[in-house]
Design a protein around this motif. Structure first.
Motif, PDB file in Angstrom:
ATOM      1  N   ALA A 454      10.673  28.212  60.803  1.00  0.00           N
ATOM      2  CA  ALA A 454      11.682  28.337  62.536  1.00  0.00           C
ATOM      3  C   ALA A 454      11.769  27.179  63.500  1.00  0.00           C
ATOM      4  CB  ALA A 454      10.429  29.313  62.897  1.00  0.00           C
ATOM      5  N   ARG A 472       6.845  34.421  61.525  1.00  0.00           N
ATOM      6  CA  ARG A 472       8.163  35.827  62.678  1.00  0.00           C
ATOM      7  C   ARG A 472       9.171  36.045  62.274  1.00  0.00           C
ATOM      8  NH1 ARG A 472      10.071  32.435  68.072  1.00  0.00           N
ATOM      9  NH2 ARG A 472      11.550  34.271  69.009  1.00  0.00           N
ATOM     10  N   ASP A 474      12.939  36.754  62.037  1.00  0.00           N
ATOM     11  CA  ASP A 474      14.186  36.107  62.584  1.00  0.00           C
ATOM     12  C   ASP A 474      15.411  36.527  61.708  1.00  0.00           C
ATOM     13  OD1 ASP A 474      16.666  33.098  62.300  1.00  0.00           O
ATOM     14  OD2 ASP A 474      15.083  32.368  64.337  1.00  0.00           O
ATOM     15  N   THR A 480       9.970  33.977  58.946  1.00  0.00           N
ATOM     16  CA  THR A 480      10.143  32.550  58.880  1.00  0.00           C
ATOM     17  C   THR A 480       9.146  32.197  59.171  1.00  0.00           C
ATOM     18  OG1 THR A 480      10.996  32.281  61.028  1.00  0.00           O
ATOM     19  CG2 THR A 480      12.405  32.025  59.696  1.00  0.00           C
TER      20      THR A 480
END
Length: 551
Positions: A454, A472, A474, A480
């Motif tokens: 990321a 996370r 995305d 990511t």
């Protein structure tokens, strides 16, 4: 460098894969690296840079040679700033081996030999995985004692599952099309509503066509029954003769809400192969299939020695001493890997104390923290020489944690020397200890996978970096890996918030680059929405104030 390649280190050939024979016919890369670590490997130089190959034959760490050239400046990880251009005076710049220029031809006479070249990170993990010949002999133990162990034989069903036709719902067992005359069980009291067939009770009478009987979930379906009608789908009406009749708004098709015998498996079916990990769900399956005992490989036994007179076991840092962060962390980490580990022992910085502890230990793997470099109280290397240990890995081209080591104390006993800095020790744990312990426990390696970054990560000029990341979601890239701040060798704040570590190749990686991911043993999914410590995508990775300019 790809997994399994030898990138020009002493003892290897540039571009040769793990399974590819040496062009010189010199044998297995494992033996090459072993000879390298013990100071008996030929030093190969790039074409045109020397007259040929000179072989140094010397006992382990002859003359007190230190572990890794990058540790020769006083121990720990050599300082460098990952976001700044690589400093020419960084000790790593002059290192010979896989991540630096090859040095001069070593001397062949008596005296200290040159420091061994650090082993590439992927190669070090393969060496650790192959260091032990395999797990010890399996044992047969009570079902509850096998949790976390690995099956040594396939799990084969000892019975049909279910072992009889079973009701999947509370309701009525019915025979044929409705409506049905509601029967009272033969053993039921005449007073009160019929109790029906309960779980754990075998019905003794067949159900006649056009009849029904109450039944509970999990109870054995009587012979003659064609379906189970759920309690919420039926209506019971009283008859003028004192009987009761069951009605349903729609027909009950044959087999409705009946779990047929053998639906899940038949006796003799293989439920799980040998090598499967015994999880709580496996214990449940084994019990359902009729097992009281399982044959599995025993858990490896590990002992942890925490070295350092500067370490405190409680309270706040004081008088130049700091809290021991590794002792509380390592035993639970090892437990998560399926290892039996007692509480760590804190040893004084005394050579004889360390020698006695290692000589007396009967653990499969001894893990030490600190003392792997060449400082005045770094006793690990001299103690290994004193024990006639065989060094398998002596320094790894990875940041943090390159002064780690792996040694064989006896045919089935090993030592993993971790650096004293906390995150560097985690790096050593994942690089050397985990693959070795996995072999001893007969656990299969996790399937490799890659995840896009990321945010950009600046790498070390020559060495692999292990960077804590959190998952996370995305919108563009999907799942990511977000690089976390506070990832210096002495820091734990980043790894404490991490889901995994990203394997960053030399030179770094841009945002969106898919990197190899090392999951942490307790990681369960990704921490969406939890942002403290994250570097926001697009922001500069690791600003100097986050790590003090070190990595």
């Amino acid at each position: 460098m790809t997994d399994g390649e030898w990138g020009g280190e002493a003892g290897g050939v540039v571009g040769r894969s793990w399974d590819e024979p040496s062009a010189e016919g010199r044998g297995d890369p494992f033996d090459d690296a072993l000879a390298l670590a013990n100071g008996t490997a030929p030093l190969r130089v790039p074409p045109g840079s020397g007259p040929g190959i000179t072989t140094v034959t010397a006992p382990y760490a002859a003359g007190g040679a230190v572990a890794a050239a990058s540790s020769a400046t006083g121990g720990g990880d050599a300082p460098y700033t990952p976001d700044d251009p690589f400093a020419p005076d960084d000790p790593a710049a002059a290192r010979s081996g896989p991540s630096g220029p090859v040095g001069p031809t070593p001397p062949t006479g008596p005296g200290p030999r040159p420091t061994p070249a650090a082993v590439p990170w992927h190669t070090a993990r393969r060496l650790a995985e192959r260091a032990a010949p395999g797990p010890p002999a399996p044992e047969t133990s009570a079902l509850g004692e096998t949790l976390g162990r690995t099956l040594a034989a396939p799990l084969t069903a000892l019975t049909d599952l279910p072992s009889f036709d079973t009701s999947a719902m509370d309701g009525w067992a019915v025979a044929g099309p409705g409506p049905w005359r509601l029967d009272r069980p033969a053993d039921a009291s005449e007073a009160g509503p019929p109790s029906g067939i309960l779980a754990g009770h075998a019905p003794t009478e067949a159900l006649l066509d056009g009849h029904a009987i109450p039944i509970a979930t999990g109870a054995r379906v009587p012979s003659g029954a064609t379906a189970v009608l759920r309690s919420e789908h039926g209506e019971v009406r009283e008859l003028s003769d004192g009987g009761r009749r069951l009605y349903a708004p729609r027909p009950a098709p044959p087999g409705q809400d009946i779990r047929p015998r053998g639906q899940e498996c038949r006796r003799g079916d293989q439920l799980l192969p040998a090598g499967a990990l015994v999880t709580p769900a496996v214990l449940g399956l084994a019990a359902a299939a009729g097992y009281d005992e399982l044959t599995a490989y025993r858990r490896p036994r590990a002992e942890v020695f925490v070295l350092g007179d500067e370490l405190l076991d409680e309270g706040l840092p004081r008088d130049g001493r700091i809290r021991d962060a590794l002792g509380p962390m390592l035993a639970p980490w090892l437990h998560a890997l399926g290892v039996e580990a007692a509480a760590p022992r804190h040893l004084a910085d005394e050579a004889d104390t360390l020698y006695a502890a290692l000589a007396e230990s009967t653990a499969d793997v001894v893990i030490t923290t600190g003392g792997t470099a060449s400082g005045p109280v770094d006793h690990v290397h001299p103690t290994l020489r004193r024990l006639d240990a065989e060094v398998l890995v002596d320094g790894v081209a990875v940041r943090p944690g390159h002064p780690m080591l792996l040694a064989r104390l006896a045919p089935r006993r090993h030592l993993v020397g971790l650096p004293g800095n906390p995150l560097a020790a985690v790096s050593g744990l994942l690089t050397l200890a985990e693959p070795l312990l996995r072999t001893l426990a007969a656990r299969r390696p996790a399937a490799p996978y890659r995840t896009p970054l990321a945010a950009a990560v600046t790498g070390h000029p020559q060495d692999t970096r292990l960077v804590p990341v959190a998952y996370r979601d995305d919108e563009r890239h999907g799942l990511t890996a977000v690089p976390l701040r506070f990832h210096g060798p002495a820091m734990l704040r980043g790894i404490a918030a991490a889901d995994a570590l990203a394997v960053v190749p030399p030179g770094g990686a841009e945002r969106g680059t898919e990197l190899e991911i090392l999951e942490l043993p307790w990681s369960a999914g990704w921490s969406a929405g939890w942002t403290p410590g994250w570097a926001a995508p697009g922001d500069p990775y690791d600003p100097p104030e986050a790590t003090g300019g070190r990595a």
